[in-house]
Design a protein around this motif. Structure first.
Motif, PDB file in Angstrom:
ATOM      1  N   UNK A 191       0.817  -1.210   0.000  1.00 49.50           N
ATOM      2  CA  UNK A 191       0.000   0.000   0.000  1.00 49.50           C
ATOM      3  C   UNK A 191       0.858   1.271   0.000  1.00 49.50           C
ATOM      4  N   UNK A 192       0.254   2.456   0.243  1.00 44.71           N
ATOM      5  CA  UNK A 192       0.943   3.728   0.049  1.00 44.71           C
ATOM      6  C   UNK A 192       2.277   3.822   0.769  1.00 44.71           C
ATOM      7  N   UNK A 193       3.306   4.324   0.119  1.00 43.10           N
ATOM      8  CA  UNK A 193       4.639   4.312   0.703  1.00 43.10           C
ATOM      9  C   UNK A 193       5.589   5.159  -0.146  1.00 43.10           C
ATOM     10  N   UNK A 194       6.915   5.033   0.134  1.00 40.67           N
ATOM     11  CA  UNK A 194       7.899   5.852  -0.579  1.00 40.67           C
ATOM     12  C   UNK A 194       9.144   5.028  -0.852  1.00 40.67           C
ATOM     13  N   UNK A 195       9.788   5.315  -1.977  1.00 48.06           N
ATOM     14  CA  UNK A 195      11.065   4.679  -2.309  1.00 48.06           C
ATOM     15  C   UNK A 195      12.036   5.768  -2.732  1.00 48.06           C
ATOM     16  N   UNK A 196      13.203   5.822  -2.070  1.00 50.46           N
ATOM     17  CA  UNK A 196      14.220   6.833  -2.358  1.00 50.46           C
ATOM     18  C   UNK A 196      15.462   6.169  -2.946  1.00 50.46           C
ATOM     19  N   UNK A 197      16.164   6.912  -3.773  1.00 51.97           N
ATOM     20  CA  UNK A 197      17.472   6.463  -4.244  1.00 51.97           C
ATOM     21  C   UNK A 197      18.491   7.526  -3.858  1.00 51.97           C
ATOM     22  N   UNK A 198      19.572   7.083  -3.202  1.00 53.77           N
ATOM     23  CA  UNK A 198      20.698   7.953  -2.899  1.00 53.77           C
ATOM     24  C   UNK A 198      21.711   7.713  -4.015  1.00 53.77           C
ATOM     25  N   UNK A 199      21.879   8.714  -4.865  1.00 54.92           N
ATOM     26  CA  UNK A 199      22.613   8.558  -6.119  1.00 54.92           C
ATOM     27  C   UNK A 199      24.126   8.489  -5.909  1.00 54.92           C
ATOM     28  N   UNK A 200      24.867   7.991  -6.900  1.00 55.39           N
ATOM     29  CA  UNK A 200      26.333   7.949  -6.808  1.00 55.39           C
ATOM     30  C   UNK A 200      26.903   9.338  -6.532  1.00 55.39           C
ATOM     31  N   UNK A 201      28.067   9.409  -5.909  1.00 52.42           N
ATOM     32  CA  UNK A 201      28.615  10.705  -5.468  1.00 52.42           C
ATOM     33  C   UNK A 201      28.889  11.701  -6.593  1.00 52.42           C
ATOM     34  N   UNK A 202      29.128  11.214  -7.804  1.00 57.02           N
ATOM     35  CA  UNK A 202      29.457  12.145  -8.891  1.00 57.02           C
ATOM     36  C   UNK A 202      28.231  12.803  -9.503  1.00 57.02           C
ATOM     37  N   UNK A 203      27.034  12.331  -9.162  1.00 60.43           N
ATOM     38  CA  UNK A 203      25.811  12.882  -9.741  1.00 60.43           C
ATOM     39  C   UNK A 203      25.460  14.199  -9.051  1.00 60.43           C
ATOM     40  N   UNK A 204      25.244  15.255  -9.847  1.00 60.82           N
ATOM     41  CA  UNK A 204      24.877  16.561  -9.318  1.00 60.82           C
ATOM     42  C   UNK A 204      23.462  16.927  -9.770  1.00 60.82           C
ATOM     43  N   UNK A 205      22.979  18.059  -9.290  1.00 57.34           N
ATOM     44  CA  UNK A 205      21.650  18.516  -9.690  1.00 57.34           C
ATOM     45  C   UNK A 205      21.566  18.766 -11.193  1.00 57.34           C
ATOM     46  N   UNK A 206      22.680  19.133 -11.798  1.00 56.53           N
ATOM     47  CA  UNK A 206      22.687  19.350 -13.250  1.00 56.53           C
ATOM     48  C   UNK A 206      22.443  18.055 -14.022  1.00 56.53           C
ATOM     49  N   UNK A 207      22.675  16.908 -13.375  1.00 57.03           N
ATOM     50  CA  UNK A 207      22.497  15.610 -14.036  1.00 57.03           C
ATOM     51  C   UNK A 207      21.068  15.086 -13.913  1.00 57.03           C
ATOM     52  N   UNK A 208      20.247  15.716 -13.063  1.00 60.75           N
ATOM     53  CA  UNK A 208      18.875  15.255 -12.857  1.00 60.75           C
ATOM     54  C   UNK A 208      18.018  15.512 -14.094  1.00 60.75           C
ATOM     55  N   UNK A 209      17.085  14.615 -14.330  1.00 61.14           N
ATOM     56  CA  UNK A 209      16.156  14.770 -15.451  1.00 61.14           C
ATOM     57  C   UNK A 209      14.730  14.986 -14.963  1.00 61.14           C
ATOM     58  N   UNK A 210      14.530  15.067 -13.637  1.00 58.49           N
ATOM     59  CA  UNK A 210      13.192  15.217 -13.065  1.00 58.49           C
ATOM     60  C   UNK A 210      13.180  16.357 -12.057  1.00 58.49           C
ATOM     61  N   UNK A 211      11.961  16.808 -11.745  1.00 53.42           N
ATOM     62  CA  UNK A 211      11.742  17.806 -10.705  1.00 53.42           C
ATOM     63  C   UNK A 211      10.681  17.276  -9.748  1.00 53.42           C
ATOM     64  N   UNK A 212      10.577  17.887  -8.570  1.00 52.93           N
ATOM     65  CA  UNK A 212       9.524  17.492  -7.631  1.00 52.93           C
ATOM     66  C   UNK A 212       8.161  17.658  -8.299  1.00 52.93           C
ATOM     67  N   UNK A 213       7.313  16.660  -8.115  1.00 54.21           N
ATOM     68  CA  UNK A 213       5.983  16.671  -8.723  1.00 54.21           C
ATOM     69  C   UNK A 213       5.887  15.898 -10.015  1.00 54.21           C
ATOM     70  N   UNK A 214       7.030  15.541 -10.628  1.00 55.01           N
ATOM     71  CA  UNK A 214       7.008  14.797 -11.883  1.00 55.01           C
ATOM     72  C   UNK A 214       6.502  13.373 -11.672  1.00 55.01           C
ATOM     73  N   UNK A 215       5.770  12.872 -12.657  1.00 56.92           N
ATOM     74  CA  UNK A 215       5.300  11.492 -12.653  1.00 56.92           C
ATOM     75  C   UNK A 215       6.399  10.605 -13.204  1.00 56.92           C
TER      76      UNK A 215
END
Length: 209
Positions: free
Chosen positions: A162-186
Protein backbone atom coordinates in the motif's frame (compact mmCIF):
# COMPACT_ATOMS: atom_id res chain seq x y z
CA UNK A 1 -1.46 -11.76 -22.22
CA UNK A 2 -1.40 -13.25 -18.71
CA UNK A 3 -1.24 -10.48 -16.12
CA UNK A 4 1.48 -10.80 -13.51
CA UNK A 5 0.93 -10.28 -9.77
CA UNK A 6 3.15 -10.38 -6.69
CA UNK A 7 2.68 -13.93 -5.26
CA UNK A 8 1.93 -12.62 -1.78
CA UNK A 9 -0.87 -10.47 -3.20
CA UNK A 10 -2.48 -13.50 -4.83
CA UNK A 11 -2.57 -15.20 -1.41
CA UNK A 12 -4.20 -12.15 0.20
CA UNK A 13 -6.74 -11.91 -2.61
CA UNK A 14 -7.57 -15.60 -2.27
CA UNK A 15 -8.26 -15.16 1.46
CA UNK A 16 -10.66 -12.29 0.72
CA UNK A 17 -12.34 -14.30 -2.05
CA UNK A 18 -12.86 -17.37 0.16
CA UNK A 19 -14.19 -15.16 2.96
CA UNK A 20 -16.65 -13.63 0.52
CA UNK A 21 -17.84 -17.05 -0.68
CA UNK A 22 -18.38 -18.23 2.91
CA UNK A 23 -20.15 -14.98 3.79
CA UNK A 24 -22.60 -15.53 0.92
CA UNK A 25 -24.44 -18.05 3.14
CA UNK A 26 -25.49 -15.20 5.43
CA UNK A 27 -25.44 -12.08 3.30
CA UNK A 28 -25.05 -11.34 -0.42
CA UNK A 29 -23.71 -7.93 0.54
CA UNK A 30 -20.87 -9.48 2.54
CA UNK A 31 -20.11 -11.77 -0.41
CA UNK A 32 -19.97 -8.79 -2.76
CA UNK A 33 -17.69 -6.95 -0.32
CA UNK A 34 -15.34 -9.93 -0.23
CA UNK A 35 -15.17 -10.05 -4.01
CA UNK A 36 -14.52 -6.31 -4.21
CA UNK A 37 -11.73 -6.54 -1.66
CA UNK A 38 -10.23 -9.48 -3.54
CA UNK A 39 -10.23 -7.47 -6.77
CA UNK A 40 -8.72 -4.43 -5.09
CA UNK A 41 -5.92 -6.51 -3.58
CA UNK A 42 -5.07 -8.04 -6.96
CA UNK A 43 -5.08 -4.60 -8.56
CA UNK A 44 -2.75 -3.28 -5.87
CA UNK A 45 -0.30 -6.18 -6.20
CA UNK A 46 -0.08 -6.08 -9.99
CA UNK A 47 3.45 -6.50 -11.35
CA UNK A 48 3.61 -5.39 -15.00
CA UNK A 49 6.58 -5.99 -17.23
CA UNK A 50 8.62 -2.88 -18.02
CA UNK A 51 10.84 -1.76 -20.88
CA UNK A 52 13.86 -0.65 -18.85
CA UNK A 53 15.57 2.62 -19.79
CA UNK A 54 18.95 1.76 -21.37
CA UNK A 55 20.87 4.48 -19.51
CA UNK A 56 20.63 6.60 -16.40
CA UNK A 57 19.66 5.90 -12.82
CA UNK A 58 16.04 4.80 -13.21
CA UNK A 59 13.18 5.37 -10.81
CA UNK A 60 12.86 2.71 -8.08
CA UNK A 61 9.07 3.13 -8.01
CA UNK A 62 5.94 4.29 -9.78
CA UNK A 63 4.55 7.57 -8.46
CA UNK A 64 5.52 11.21 -8.14
CA UNK A 65 8.85 12.71 -7.18
CA UNK A 66 8.30 14.04 -3.67
CA UNK A 67 11.88 14.60 -2.45
CA UNK A 68 15.00 16.03 -4.05
CA UNK A 69 17.61 17.00 -1.48
CA UNK A 70 21.22 16.62 -0.43
CA UNK A 71 22.01 13.69 1.86
CA UNK A 72 25.55 14.44 3.00
CA UNK A 73 27.62 14.60 -0.19
CA UNK A 74 24.98 12.76 -2.25
CA UNK A 75 21.72 13.63 -3.93
CA UNK A 76 18.60 11.85 -2.71
CA UNK A 77 15.50 11.51 -4.86
CA UNK A 78 12.30 10.14 -3.32
CA UNK A 79 9.21 8.82 -5.11
CA UNK A 80 5.85 8.74 -3.33
CA UNK A 81 3.60 5.81 -4.24
CA UNK A 82 -0.14 6.27 -3.76
CA UNK A 83 -2.43 3.32 -3.10
CA UNK A 84 -3.28 3.13 -6.82
CA UNK A 85 0.33 2.92 -8.05
CA UNK A 86 2.27 -0.26 -8.81
CA UNK A 87 4.26 -1.02 -5.65
CA UNK A 88 6.93 -3.31 -7.08
CA UNK A 89 10.33 -1.66 -6.63
CA UNK A 90 13.18 -1.86 -9.14
CA UNK A 91 16.95 -1.30 -9.04
CA UNK A 92 17.95 2.22 -10.17
CA UNK A 93 21.37 0.93 -11.30
CA UNK A 94 23.09 -2.42 -11.63
CA UNK A 95 25.33 -3.65 -8.83
CA UNK A 96 25.91 -6.06 -5.98
CA UNK A 97 24.01 -5.75 -2.71
CA UNK A 98 26.47 -4.94 0.10
CA UNK A 99 24.04 -4.41 2.98
CA UNK A 100 20.36 -4.87 3.78
CA UNK A 101 19.36 -2.93 6.88
CA UNK A 102 15.89 -2.72 8.44
CA UNK A 103 15.26 0.22 10.77
CA UNK A 104 12.10 0.28 12.93
CA UNK A 105 10.24 3.57 13.10
CA UNK A 106 6.97 5.44 12.93
CA UNK A 107 4.12 5.08 10.41
CA UNK A 108 3.45 8.64 9.29
CA UNK A 109 2.03 9.55 5.85
CA UNK A 110 4.68 8.71 3.24
CA UNK A 111 4.16 12.03 1.42
CA UNK A 112 5.07 14.10 4.52
CA UNK A 113 8.55 15.29 5.50
CA UNK A 114 8.18 13.39 8.79
CA UNK A 115 8.13 10.10 6.87
CA UNK A 116 11.94 10.04 7.08
CA UNK A 117 11.34 8.72 10.61
CA UNK A 118 9.18 5.81 9.40
CA UNK A 119 10.14 2.16 9.33
CA UNK A 120 12.49 1.56 6.40
CA UNK A 121 14.74 -0.94 4.68
CA UNK A 122 17.96 0.28 3.07
CA UNK A 123 19.60 -1.68 0.28
CA UNK A 124 23.23 -0.57 -0.10
CA UNK A 125 25.11 -1.13 -3.36
CA UNK A 126 28.70 -0.23 -4.31
CA UNK A 127 28.03 3.41 -5.22
CA UNK A 128 24.35 4.06 -4.40
CA UNK A 129 21.54 2.88 -2.16
CA UNK A 130 17.78 2.42 -2.22
CA UNK A 131 15.64 3.21 0.82
CA UNK A 132 12.18 1.63 1.00
CA UNK A 133 9.98 3.57 3.45
CA UNK A 134 6.69 2.43 4.98
CA UNK A 135 3.70 4.79 5.14
CA UNK A 136 0.93 5.16 7.72
CA UNK A 137 -1.01 2.26 6.20
CA UNK A 138 1.90 0.44 4.55
CA UNK A 139 3.49 -1.56 7.34
CA UNK A 140 5.08 -4.32 5.31
CA UNK A 141 8.32 -3.88 3.37
CA UNK A 142 9.37 -6.95 1.40
CA UNK A 143 12.88 -6.80 -0.12
CA UNK A 144 13.47 -9.62 -2.60
CA UNK A 145 17.28 -9.40 -2.67
CA UNK A 146 19.93 -10.33 -0.10
CA UNK A 147 23.55 -9.45 0.59
CA UNK A 148 25.74 -10.76 -2.23
CA UNK A 149 23.01 -10.71 -4.88
CA UNK A 150 23.87 -8.96 -8.14
CA UNK A 151 21.08 -7.14 -9.97
CA UNK A 152 20.74 -5.32 -13.27
CA UNK A 153 19.27 -1.86 -13.86
CA UNK A 154 15.48 -2.10 -13.62
CA UNK A 155 15.42 -5.55 -12.02
CA UNK A 156 12.84 -6.18 -9.29
CA UNK A 157 14.25 -5.73 -5.77
CA UNK A 158 11.11 -5.87 -3.62
CA UNK A 159 7.71 -4.36 -2.92
CA UNK A 160 5.89 -2.41 -0.22
CA UNK A 161 2.28 -2.96 0.80
CA UNK A 162 0.00 0.00 0.00
CA UNK A 163 0.94 3.73 0.05
CA UNK A 164 4.64 4.31 0.70
CA UNK A 165 7.90 5.85 -0.58
CA UNK A 166 11.06 4.68 -2.31
CA UNK A 167 14.22 6.83 -2.36
CA UNK A 168 17.47 6.46 -4.24
CA UNK A 169 20.70 7.95 -2.90
CA UNK A 170 22.61 8.56 -6.12
CA UNK A 171 26.33 7.95 -6.81
CA UNK A 172 28.61 10.71 -5.47
CA UNK A 173 29.46 12.14 -8.89
CA UNK A 174 25.81 12.88 -9.74
CA UNK A 175 24.88 16.56 -9.32
CA UNK A 176 21.65 18.52 -9.69
CA UNK A 177 22.69 19.35 -13.25
CA UNK A 178 22.50 15.61 -14.04
CA UNK A 179 18.88 15.25 -12.86
CA UNK A 180 16.16 14.77 -15.45
CA UNK A 181 13.19 15.22 -13.06
CA UNK A 182 11.74 17.81 -10.70
CA UNK A 183 9.52 17.49 -7.63
CA UNK A 184 5.98 16.67 -8.72
CA UNK A 185 7.01 14.80 -11.88
CA UNK A 186 5.30 11.49 -12.65
CA UNK A 187 7.76 8.59 -12.93
CA UNK A 188 7.66 4.84 -13.57
CA UNK A 189 9.84 2.16 -12.01
CA UNK A 190 12.56 1.00 -14.38
CA UNK A 191 11.32 3.17 -17.25
CA UNK A 192 11.98 6.75 -16.15
CA UNK A 193 15.58 7.96 -15.85
CA UNK A 194 15.97 10.19 -12.79
CA UNK A 195 19.56 11.23 -13.57
CA UNK A 196 22.48 10.43 -15.81
CA UNK A 197 25.70 9.13 -14.28
CA UNK A 198 29.35 9.58 -15.25
CA UNK A 199 29.27 6.19 -16.98
CA UNK A 200 26.34 7.34 -19.12
CA UNK A 201 28.22 10.47 -20.16
CA UNK A 202 31.30 8.47 -21.11
CA UNK A 203 29.24 6.06 -23.21
CA UNK A 204 27.54 8.98 -24.96
CA UNK A 205 30.85 10.39 -26.25
CA UNK A 206 32.49 7.10 -27.23
CA UNK A 207 32.67 6.66 -31.03
CA UNK A 208 30.61 3.79 -32.38
CA UNK A 209 32.60 0.84 -33.71
Amino acid sequence: MVRRFVPQGVRYALVAFVAGVLAAVRSPFAAAAGLLVSGFVLQFYRDPERRVAPTGAVSPADGRVSVIREAGDRLRVGVYMSATDVHVNRAPLGGTVREVTRRPGAYKPAFSKDSDENEQVELVFEDHSVVLIAGWFARRIHPSVAVGDTVQRGERIGHISFGSRADVVLPPEVTRDDLTVEEGDRVYAGQTALAYTETDRHEAVEPSS
